[in-house]
Design a protein around this motif. Sequence first.
Motif, short mmCIF file in Angstrom:
data_model
loop_
_atom_site.label_atom_id
_atom_site.label_comp_id
_atom_site.label_asym_id
_atom_site.label_seq_id
_atom_site.Cartn_x
_atom_site.Cartn_y
_atom_site.Cartn_z
N LEU A 82 16.81 35.34 -75.47
CA LEU A 82 17.84 36.19 -76.06
C LEU A 82 17.63 37.65 -75.70
CD1 LEU A 82 18.27 34.64 -79.63
CD2 LEU A 82 19.94 34.65 -77.77
N LEU A 120 20.15 39.94 -73.66
CA LEU A 120 20.58 41.19 -74.26
C LEU A 120 20.40 42.35 -73.27
CD1 LEU A 120 21.63 42.63 -76.80
CD2 LEU A 120 19.27 42.80 -77.58
N ILE A 163 24.21 38.79 -80.28
CA ILE A 163 22.79 38.54 -80.00
C ILE A 163 21.92 39.40 -80.90
CG2 ILE A 163 20.96 38.77 -78.27
CD1 ILE A 163 23.03 37.90 -76.17
#
Length: 69
Positions: free
Chosen positions: A6, A10, A59
């Motif tokens: 993640l 991001l 996110i």
Amino acid sequence: MNEQELRKRLALLRSEHRDLDVAIAALTHAGDQRGFTDQLQMARLKKRKLVLKDRIAAIEDVLLPDIIA
């Protein structure tokens, strides 16, 4: 996705978002030089930027959930 994936995603989304800022500024500058701006292209870039902003926010919400204390 795990946290590391993640965070990588991001970072990529933030980078693309910044790149779009540069592209929009360049298109605006070019339009100022020519006397007209490609409004269709500008709209596409801004729409893409908004989509990225929403994905970034999603996110970030997963990584840093709001905790009501």
